[in-house]
Design a protein around this motif. Structure first.
Motif, PDB file in Angstrom:
ATOM      1  N   SER A   1       0.852  -1.191   0.000  1.00 55.88           N
ATOM      2  CA  SER A   1       0.000   0.000   0.000  1.00 55.88           C
ATOM      3  C   SER A   1       0.880   1.230   0.000  1.00 55.88           C
ATOM      4  CB  SER A   1      -0.905   0.013   1.240  1.00 55.88           C
ATOM      5  OG  SER A   1      -1.722  -1.127   1.291  1.00 55.88           O
ATOM      6  N   LYS A   2       0.238   2.404   0.040  1.00 54.45           N
ATOM      7  CA  LYS A   2       0.969   3.664   0.183  1.00 54.45           C
ATOM      8  C   LYS A   2       0.181   4.610   1.066  1.00 54.45           C
ATOM      9  CE  LYS A   2       0.272   4.666  -4.481  1.00 54.45           C
ATOM     10  NZ  LYS A   2       0.607   5.183  -5.778  1.00 54.45           N
ATOM     11  N   LEU A   3       0.919   5.386   1.830  1.00 55.56           N
ATOM     12  CA  LEU A   3       0.323   6.477   2.583  1.00 55.56           C
ATOM     13  C   LEU A   3       0.266   7.667   1.639  1.00 55.56           C
ATOM     14  CD1 LEU A   3      -0.681   7.810   5.220  1.00 55.56           C
ATOM     15  CD2 LEU A   3       1.720   8.331   5.729  1.00 55.56           C
ATOM     16  N   LEU A   4      -0.942   8.101   1.298  1.00 50.41           N
ATOM     17  CA  LEU A   4      -1.109   9.180   0.323  1.00 50.41           C
ATOM     18  C   LEU A   4      -1.201  10.559   0.950  1.00 50.41           C
ATOM     19  CD1 LEU A   4      -3.765   7.715  -2.148  1.00 50.41           C
ATOM     20  CD2 LEU A   4      -1.289   7.778  -2.411  1.00 50.41           C
ATOM     21  N   ALA A   5      -1.873  10.638   2.105  1.00 50.37           N
ATOM     22  CA  ALA A   5      -2.128  11.951   2.688  1.00 50.37           C
ATOM     23  C   ALA A   5      -2.446  11.818   4.167  1.00 50.37           C
ATOM     24  CB  ALA A   5      -3.300  12.627   1.975  1.00 50.37           C
ATOM     25  N   VAL A   6      -2.275  12.938   4.870  1.00 49.68           N
ATOM     26  CA  VAL A   6      -2.649  13.037   6.272  1.00 49.68           C
ATOM     27  C   VAL A   6      -3.336  14.384   6.446  1.00 49.68           C
ATOM     28  CG1 VAL A   6      -1.821  13.057   8.662  1.00 49.68           C
ATOM     29  CG2 VAL A   6      -0.643  11.651   6.955  1.00 49.68           C
ATOM     30  N   THR A   7      -4.399  14.408   7.223  1.00 48.24           N
ATOM     31  CA  THR A   7      -5.060  15.673   7.548  1.00 48.24           C
ATOM     32  C   THR A   7      -5.225  15.755   9.061  1.00 48.24           C
ATOM     33  OG1 THR A   7      -7.270  14.695   7.317  1.00 48.24           O
ATOM     34  CG2 THR A   7      -6.350  15.764   5.358  1.00 48.24           C
ATOM     35  N   SER A   8      -5.378  16.988   9.548  1.00 57.54           N
ATOM     36  CA  SER A   8      -5.618  17.213  10.966  1.00 57.54           C
ATOM     37  C   SER A   8      -6.289  18.564  11.150  1.00 57.54           C
ATOM     38  CB  SER A   8      -4.302  17.191  11.751  1.00 57.54           C
ATOM     39  OG  SER A   8      -4.554  17.451  13.124  1.00 57.54           O
ATOM     40  N   PRO A   9      -7.258  18.643  12.056  1.00 59.68           N
ATOM     41  CA  PRO A   9      -7.914  19.924  12.293  1.00 59.68           C
ATOM     42  C   PRO A   9      -7.032  20.940  13.021  1.00 59.68           C
ATOM     43  CG  PRO A   9      -8.766  18.266  13.807  1.00 59.68           C
ATOM     44  CD  PRO A   9      -7.854  17.560  12.854  1.00 59.68           C
ATOM     45  N   VAL A  10      -5.861  20.524  13.520  1.00 54.53           N
ATOM     46  CA  VAL A  10      -5.015  21.455  14.274  1.00 54.53           C
ATOM     47  C   VAL A  10      -4.116  22.299  13.369  1.00 54.53           C
ATOM     48  CG1 VAL A  10      -4.999  19.913  16.269  1.00 54.53           C
ATOM     49  CG2 VAL A  10      -3.064  19.883  14.685  1.00 54.53           C
ATOM     50  N   ALA A  11      -4.076  21.972  12.061  1.00 49.14           N
ATOM     51  CA  ALA A  11      -3.185  22.686  11.145  1.00 49.14           C
ATOM     52  C   ALA A  11      -3.903  22.996   9.840  1.00 49.14           C
ATOM     53  CB  ALA A  11      -1.944  21.850  10.868  1.00 49.14           C
ATOM     54  N   LYS A  12      -3.549  24.142   9.241  1.00 51.91           N
ATOM     55  CA  LYS A  12      -4.137  24.506   7.948  1.00 51.91           C
ATOM     56  C   LYS A  12      -3.597  23.613   6.834  1.00 51.91           C
ATOM     57  CE  LYS A  12      -4.875  29.321   9.191  1.00 51.91           C
ATOM     58  NZ  LYS A  12      -4.400  30.690   9.033  1.00 51.91           N
ATOM     59  N   THR A  13      -2.325  23.216   6.948  1.00 49.68           N
ATOM     60  CA  THR A  13      -1.685  22.388   5.925  1.00 49.68           C
ATOM     61  C   THR A  13      -0.988  21.218   6.605  1.00 49.68           C
ATOM     62  OG1 THR A  13      -1.261  24.372   4.595  1.00 49.68           O
ATOM     63  CG2 THR A  13      -0.005  22.395   4.026  1.00 49.68           C
ATOM     64  N   VAL A  14      -1.139  20.039   6.031  1.00 51.70           N
ATOM     65  CA  VAL A  14      -0.444  18.855   6.527  1.00 51.70           C
ATOM     66  C   VAL A  14       0.247  18.199   5.333  1.00 51.70           C
ATOM     67  CG1 VAL A  14      -0.649  16.657   7.741  1.00 51.70           C
ATOM     68  CG2 VAL A  14      -2.204  18.536   8.307  1.00 51.70           C
ATOM     69  N   GLN A  15       1.546  17.972   5.466  1.00 49.33           N
ATOM     70  CA  GLN A  15       2.320  17.380   4.379  1.00 49.33           C
ATOM     71  C   GLN A  15       3.135  16.200   4.887  1.00 49.33           C
ATOM     72  OE1 GLN A  15       4.789  20.617   2.970  1.00 49.33           O
ATOM     73  NE2 GLN A  15       3.155  21.459   1.686  1.00 49.33           N
ATOM     74  N   ILE A  16       3.348  15.240   3.995  1.00 49.70           N
ATOM     75  CA  ILE A  16       4.259  14.132   4.276  1.00 49.70           C
ATOM     76  C   ILE A  16       5.626  14.574   3.785  1.00 49.70           C
ATOM     77  CG2 ILE A  16       4.791  11.722   3.836  1.00 49.70           C
ATOM     78  CD1 ILE A  16       1.769  11.400   3.088  1.00 49.70           C
ATOM     79  N   HIS A  17       6.617  14.538   4.662  1.00 50.40           N
ATOM     80  CA  HIS A  17       7.964  15.001   4.326  1.00 50.40           C
ATOM     81  C   HIS A  17       8.970  13.864   4.432  1.00 50.40           C
ATOM     82  CE1 HIS A  17       7.900  19.661   4.661  1.00 50.40           C
ATOM     83  NE2 HIS A  17       6.760  19.211   4.193  1.00 50.40           N
ATOM     84  N   GLN A  18      10.082  14.062   3.745  1.00 52.46           N
ATOM     85  CA  GLN A  18      11.226  13.170   3.896  1.00 52.46           C
ATOM     86  C   GLN A  18      12.444  14.021   4.187  1.00 52.46           C
ATOM     87  OE1 GLN A  18      12.530  10.962   0.435  1.00 52.46           O
ATOM     88  NE2 GLN A  18      13.494   9.417   1.718  1.00 52.46           N
ATOM     89  N   MET A  19      13.197  13.605   5.201  1.00 48.55           N
ATOM     90  CA  MET A  19      14.461  14.262   5.506  1.00 48.55           C
ATOM     91  C   MET A  19      15.560  13.309   5.094  1.00 48.55           C
ATOM     92  SD  MET A  19      15.913  15.713   9.103  1.00 48.55           S
ATOM     93  CE  MET A  19      14.650  16.967   9.129  1.00 48.55           C
ATOM     94  N   SER A  20      16.584  13.849   4.456  1.00 50.82           N
ATOM     95  CA  SER A  20      17.702  12.998   4.051  1.00 50.82           C
ATOM     96  C   SER A  20      18.998  13.781   4.171  1.00 50.82           C
ATOM     97  CB  SER A  20      17.508  12.492   2.619  1.00 50.82           C
ATOM     98  OG  SER A  20      17.408  13.582   1.724  1.00 50.82           O
ATOM     99  N   MET A  21      20.072  13.036   4.305  1.00 52.15           N
ATOM    100  CA  MET A  21      21.411  13.629   4.372  1.00 52.15           C
ATOM    101  C   MET A  21      22.183  13.245   3.117  1.00 52.15           C
ATOM    102  SD  MET A  21      21.696  15.340   7.234  1.00 52.15           S
ATOM    103  CE  MET A  21      23.460  15.547   7.447  1.00 52.15           C
ATOM    104  N   ASN A  22      22.801  14.233   2.495  1.00 52.98           N
ATOM    105  CA  ASN A  22      23.678  13.996   1.361  1.00 52.98           C
ATOM    106  C   ASN A  22      25.029  14.565   1.757  1.00 52.98           C
ATOM    107  OD1 ASN A  22      24.895  13.542  -1.049  1.00 52.98           O
ATOM    108  ND2 ASN A  22      23.528  14.831  -2.282  1.00 52.98           N
TER     109      ASN A  22
END
Length: 164
Positions: A51-72
């Motif tokens: 499967s895939k996680l497509l989106a997340v929503t929450s009433p506590v924030a105007k915008t909710v995004q799925i992020h990735q942090m990486s080190m190069n």
């Protein structure tokens, strides 16, 4: 009468096996200070099917995004991603130094002990979408490192038993 009962149980059993199950464990949100515009949400997600996680929503924030942090090398980058793959039977951990959920333009302070509702949208390989309601607890500001620089070797303090 007995054959009808067996048929119903058989059909019920079949429907349970074809529907994907996604579980969310240890969901939490980092508490904020007054006026802080954003925070992060973290959790462990396990799906019985690819499967895939497509989106997340929450009433506590105007915008909710799925992020990735990486080190190069020694350069850290962070940004939104379209989805997170959830391979069948494998737990995917959303944590500060990897994939995580960003709550942006918070509508108010998130205090330690608050419960933050999150709705996750997951899609399986057949295109079937499901919504998962999660109640994430807000943890103290110092429960996780705020500064991502120089954190190498400190994974043990936030290892939930599932390092990927």
């Amino acid at each position: 009468m007995k054959p009808v009962k067996y048929l119903m149980l058989s059909l019920l059993g079949m429907s349970l096996h074809v529907s994907a199950q996604t579980t969310v464990d240890d969901a939490w949100v980092r508490a904020t200070v007054p006026g802080q515009p954003s925070s992060g949400a973290f959790m462990r997600i396990t799906s019985t099917t690819d499967s895939k996680l497509l989106a997340v929503t929450s009433p506590v924030a105007k915008t909710v995004q799925i992020h990735q942090m990486s080190m190069n090398g020694d350069v850290m980058s962070m940004g939104p991603v379209e989805a997170i793959n959830l391979p069948a039977g494998q737990t995917v951990e959303l944590k500060p130094e990897a994939y995580h959920v960003m709550l942006i333009d918070l509508k108010g302070q998130i205090k330690e002990g608050d419960t933050v509702p999150l709705t996750l949208t997951v899609e399986d390989t057949q295109g079937t979408k499901a919504s998962i309601e999660v109640q994430a607890k807000a943890r103290a500001l110092n429960s996780m490192p705020m500064n991502h620089k120089g954190m190498h070797g400190h994974d043990a303090m936030h290892d939930h038993g599932n390092m990927h």
